[in-house]
Design a protein around this motif. Structure first.
Motif, PDB file in Angstrom:
ATOM      1  N   ARG A 122      70.984  45.378  23.524  1.00 52.40           N
ATOM      2  CA  ARG A 122      69.787  45.774  24.291  1.00 52.40           C
ATOM      3  C   ARG A 122      69.682  44.982  25.596  1.00 52.40           C
ATOM      4  NH1 ARG A 122      66.096  49.154  20.620  1.00 52.40           N
ATOM      5  NH2 ARG A 122      67.882  50.328  19.985  1.00 52.40           N
ATOM      6  N   THR A 123      70.633  45.215  26.446  1.00 57.98           N
ATOM      7  CA  THR A 123      70.594  44.566  27.751  1.00 57.98           C
ATOM      8  C   THR A 123      69.408  45.112  28.546  1.00 57.98           C
ATOM      9  OG1 THR A 123      71.990  46.302  28.656  1.00 57.98           O
ATOM     10  CG2 THR A 123      73.105  44.349  27.833  1.00 57.98           C
ATOM     11  N   PRO A 124      68.957  44.358  29.556  1.00 56.17           N
ATOM     12  CA  PRO A 124      67.842  44.860  30.374  1.00 56.17           C
ATOM     13  C   PRO A 124      68.135  46.244  30.937  1.00 56.17           C
ATOM     14  CG  PRO A 124      68.279  42.580  30.891  1.00 56.17           C
ATOM     15  CD  PRO A 124      69.345  42.997  29.935  1.00 56.17           C
ATOM     16  N   ARG A 127      67.568  48.906  28.398  1.00 56.59           N
ATOM     17  CA  ARG A 127      66.147  49.207  28.174  1.00 56.59           C
ATOM     18  C   ARG A 127      65.582  50.042  29.320  1.00 56.59           C
ATOM     19  NH1 ARG A 127      63.858  45.991  23.978  1.00 56.59           N
ATOM     20  NH2 ARG A 127      65.315  44.386  23.344  1.00 56.59           N
TER      21      ARG A 127
ATOM     22  N   THR B  12      64.300  48.830  34.954  1.00 60.36           N
ATOM     23  CA  THR B  12      64.886  47.732  34.195  1.00 60.36           C
ATOM     24  C   THR B  12      63.915  46.559  34.127  1.00 60.36           C
ATOM     25  OG1 THR B  12      67.105  48.366  34.814  1.00 60.36           O
ATOM     26  CG2 THR B  12      66.789  46.091  34.141  1.00 60.36           C
ATOM     27  N   PRO B  13      63.603  46.080  32.931  1.00 55.67           N
ATOM     28  CA  PRO B  13      62.663  44.969  32.808  1.00 55.67           C
ATOM     29  C   PRO B  13      63.325  43.639  33.171  1.00 55.67           C
ATOM     30  CG  PRO B  13      63.442  45.648  30.644  1.00 55.67           C
ATOM     31  CD  PRO B  13      64.069  46.575  31.636  1.00 55.67           C
ATOM     32  N   THR B  18      63.336  40.256  28.029  1.00 56.99           N
ATOM     33  CA  THR B  18      64.256  41.144  27.319  1.00 56.99           C
ATOM     34  C   THR B  18      65.111  40.367  26.344  1.00 56.99           C
ATOM     35  OG1 THR B  18      64.372  42.408  29.333  1.00 56.99           O
ATOM     36  CG2 THR B  18      65.962  42.948  27.640  1.00 56.99           C
ATOM     37  N   ARG B  21      63.099  39.607  23.364  1.00 56.75           N
ATOM     38  CA  ARG B  21      62.916  40.797  22.519  1.00 56.75           C
ATOM     39  C   ARG B  21      64.208  41.189  21.819  1.00 56.75           C
ATOM     40  NH1 ARG B  21      60.531  45.595  25.745  1.00 56.75           N
ATOM     41  NH2 ARG B  21      60.816  46.610  23.737  1.00 56.75           N
ATOM     42  N   SER B  22      65.339  40.911  22.471  1.00 52.67           N
ATOM     43  CA  SER B  22      66.607  41.298  21.862  1.00 52.67           C
ATOM     44  C   SER B  22      66.993  40.363  20.731  1.00 52.67           C
ATOM     45  CB  SER B  22      67.721  41.294  22.916  1.00 52.67           C
ATOM     46  OG  SER B  22      67.443  42.235  23.901  1.00 52.67           O
TER      47      SER B  22
END
Lengths: 272, 449
Positions: A122-124, A127, B12-13, B18, B21-22
């Motif tokens: 789940r790379t930025p 997402r 893209t955050p 991130t 969260r990952s």
């Protein structure tokens, strides 16, 4: 006629035989950008076979298909979808167990950069991409009027909604050319009116180039600029709706012989 | 119009949130595994710790097979073969690695790897590192086998995969079974043997004896956490949607731009990797002697039963079914813990019966309620049956394959999609669907096909 440089899809004399049956012979087509072309013909004339040849389900025996200046003849279907040719199916082929939203999100697949590793970590960017996919899927659902049913399973939708969902899914691939295979089949008259409005809207908002197979003459004659008529795999006429309607070959092969059959066909489908 | 890529970049955050969260689900998984190892195990005792260990291994196997049979709709019936490959690779590395490094193949792990209480050991040792590395190596070798087996058969549409995986399973089993050389016991023997002959020194039909028991609740449930996380994140992403679309309609999937061969192979290789890891964990479990006969065709079917019962495509369903299928033989052998709860179960059955009668009288569909009641009653009946059988000197657990077959037949009649279908336990639509089935029946003559 439009100059060939403007053509987004060019089909040069493709042929396809199944054993002794010549399903499609010497089929030619030039679609200028932003045009809406009808493809009609009696049952078994080879219309869906043409779609299958264009989208790579079948390989043409001879001839070539050029999409946006790029030769796509004989490529595998997913590559052709990637090149920008997308379709709906005559016999609806939705992903029934998946949600309506997921069906459209899958259409975005071909433009996405996804990978197994990115999905797991789940790379930025992953997402961001998922967000972008969901946003465009919801936008397309809004266009076809299915936003309120986004979380339902696709198989639970009524027939007309399933047809519109197929259109949304095909649009999600961001196609250069959209092939619609009998989108009005099984729709009632109200839904057909909405479908016409939807197709006009697609042309305006998405600048879509559309090739349309349709049995409903009301829809075809009303919205198509030009029409190609197939019979027994051969192109027997091409022209504006008025020209086609007054073409003796068409009347003989199709409209004349099929006048009663055509109307009962439409009535039986409309009455579903 | 902007491209999907540019819109993705816009949306893209930031990197740091991130990352958090990952990573947090994995940290939770590590926490649970540590808690099981250091707090739960002393409480539940050695026997139930071993049952829990088996459940964990089964969950990894079932969830990994779900990626193939459930997500992409292909039918692999040789999952145990990948388990066997992983188990032998991992076992070989640990056994001969320990022999070379420490002169003995005894367990050299720390408290993290210990299934025996009160063992004086540091928290983490080089033995643990060797074991963890061997698990990954076993998984990777299994994944390579998966690629070799999967690529030719997955290019085709249809049931070729079933035939090829069945054949592969038998090949691996027979290859190992037909080795006649024994396991080497001393460092000198190992040093005298050419390196390329080492893969044959795995015990043949007698099994690979002497593997140290490294598999602890920590390692197994760390594996479970990673497997669940990977499976869930794959399912809930563009990759997973591509998997599921292949299962739903391969032609439409390809027409929408999915390279179906590539995605089928990806799912198969990932599944093979986790089966290999599970094989490594199995090989080093206490009370297990790695044996080719044990990991044949029947083991593959055990795993398929778990996947089908749980619902093809449901990760949580497969995990729950894996737990049930693993516990059931234990319960049948010793039903007393279940029978202690009999008033609860009987009460539950009574409540379900009343609800079903009320539903039936008010014209609602009561089928699901009746089905659940039957499940509870069956459970009770099995408990009492097992007690009676035990009194007569039989073990009902020996007949588990018959029971599973019956359960599968019943499942196919009452709920062909399995416990949860393609959905997960936490999906609201699943419960909404089940709740809807209790409400008034849907109108007849809908517009559906």
């Amino acid at each position: 006629m439009t100059p060939p440089t403007d053509a987004v899809l060019e089909v040069r004399s493709i042929c396809k035989s199944f054993g002794g049956l010549k399903a499609v012979q010497e089929f030619n087509l030039t679609l200028p950008r932003g045009s809406l072309r009808g493809l009609i013909g009696p049952n078994g004339a080879g219309k869906t076979t043409v779609f299958n040849l264009l989208t790579g389900v079948y390989k043409p025996d001879v001839g070539s298909v050029v999409l946006g200046g790029r030769e796509i003849t004989g490529m595998r279907p997913f590559r052709i979808a990637g090149a920008g040719l997308s379709r709906t199916f005559q016999n609806i082929r939705l992903f029934g167990e998946l949600s309506v939203l997921d069906n459209v999100r899958l259409g975005c697949h071909v433009r996405a950069q996804h990978g197994v590793f990115r999905s797991i970590v789940r790379t930025p960017f992953h997402r961001g991409e998922e967000r972008a996919i969901e946003a465009s899927a919801r936008r397309l659902l809004g266009v076809v009027g299915l936003l309120g049913r986004a979380d339902e399973q696709a198989k639970n939708l009524p027939y007309g909604d399933q047809r519109r969902l197929e259109i949304a899914r095909a649009l999600a691939t961001e196609p250069r050319v959209l092939l619609l295979d009998e989108p009005a089949a099984g729709m009632n008259s109200q839904e057909k009116v909405a479908l016409r409005a939807l197709i006009q809207r697609l042309r305006k908002e998405f600048d879509a180039t559309i090739l349309l197979i349709e049995h409903d003459m009301g829809v075809v004659m009303d919205i198509c600029e030009r029409i190609t008529v197939l019979d027994y795999g051969k192109t027997i006429a091409e022209g504006t709706p008025d020209e086609v309607q007054s073409n003796p070959a068409v009347i003989e092969a199709y409209l004349g012989a099929d006048a009663d059959a055509g109307s009962s066909h439409a009535a039986s489908k409309g009455g579903r | 119009m902007s491209t999907l890529r540019s819109r993705s970049v816009e949306m893209t955050p930031a990197a740091l949130p991130t990352l958090v969260r990952s990573v947090w689900p994995l940290l939770v998984g590590v926490g649970v595994a540590l808690a099981l190892q250091f707090f739960a195990k002393p409480v539940i005792g050695d026997f139930y710790a071993k049952v829990l260990l088996d459940i964990g291994t089964s969950i990894i196997l079932a969830v990994s097979l779900t990626m193939v049979n459930g997500f992409t709709g292909q039918f692999s019936i040789g999952h145990a073969a990948f388990m066997m490959v992983g188990g032998y690779v991992s076992g070989g590395i640990v056994y001969y690695g320990s022999l070379l490094a420490w002169g003995s193949a005894d367990m050299a792990g720390g408290a993290l790897s210990s299934m025996i209480d009160g063992r004086e050991a540091p928290f983490l040792t080089w033995g643990d590192a060797l074991f963890a590395g061997s698990l990954v190596a076993g998984g990777l070798v299994a994944a390579v086998c998966g690629y070799v087996v999967g690529l030719p058969s997955l290019r085709l549409k249809g049931d070729y995969l079933a035939i090829v995986t069945l054949g592969f399973g038998e090949i691996v089993r027979v290859l190992i079974q037909s080795q006649t050389s024994d396991v080497l016991y001393t460092v000198e023997e190992v040093k005298e043997t050419a390196w390329y002959l080492m893969p044959t020194k795995v015990g043949g039909a007698l099994g690979f004896s002497g593997l140290p028991f490294y598999s602890s609740l920590f390692w197994v449930f760390l594996g479970v956490a990673v497997t669940l996380l990977v499976a869930y994140r794959l399912k809930d992403s563009a990759t997973g949607r591509a998997f599921l679309s292949i299962r739903e309609d391969e032609i439409a999937s390809e027409a929408m731009g999915v390279n179906t061969t590539q995605f089928k192979v990806r799912a198969f290789v990932i599944a093979a990797f986790f089966a290999g890891v599970a094989g490594g964990l199995f090989a080093h479990s206490i009370g297990v002697q790695l044996n080719p006969g044990e990991l044949g065709f029947l083991k593959s079917f055990d795993i398929i039963i778990m996947v089908v019962l749980g619902g093809l495509g449901s990760i949580s369903g497969a995990a729950i079914a894996a737990a049930i299928v693993t516990i059931l033989p234990e319960l049948l052998r010793n039903p007393e813990p279940l029978l202690k709860m009999w008033p609860v179960l009987a009460g539950l059955a009574a409540v379900l019966l009343v609800a079903a009668v009320v539903c039936a009288m008010t014209g609602r569909r009561a089928r699901s309620l009746v089905a659940w009641m039957c499940i509870v009653l069956t459970l009770l009946g099995l408990g009492f049956g097992a007690r009676a059988a035990a009194a007569a000197g039989h073990n009902l657990g020996d007949y588990r394959m018959i029971l599973f077959a019956l359960a599968l037949i019943l499942m196919m009649i009452l709920r062909p999609q399995g416990l949860f279908g393609v959905r997960e336990v936490w999906d609201r639509s699943l419960w909404k669907g089940i709740a809807d089935s209790f409400r008034a029946p849907p109108k007849k003559g809908g517009t559906n096909k």
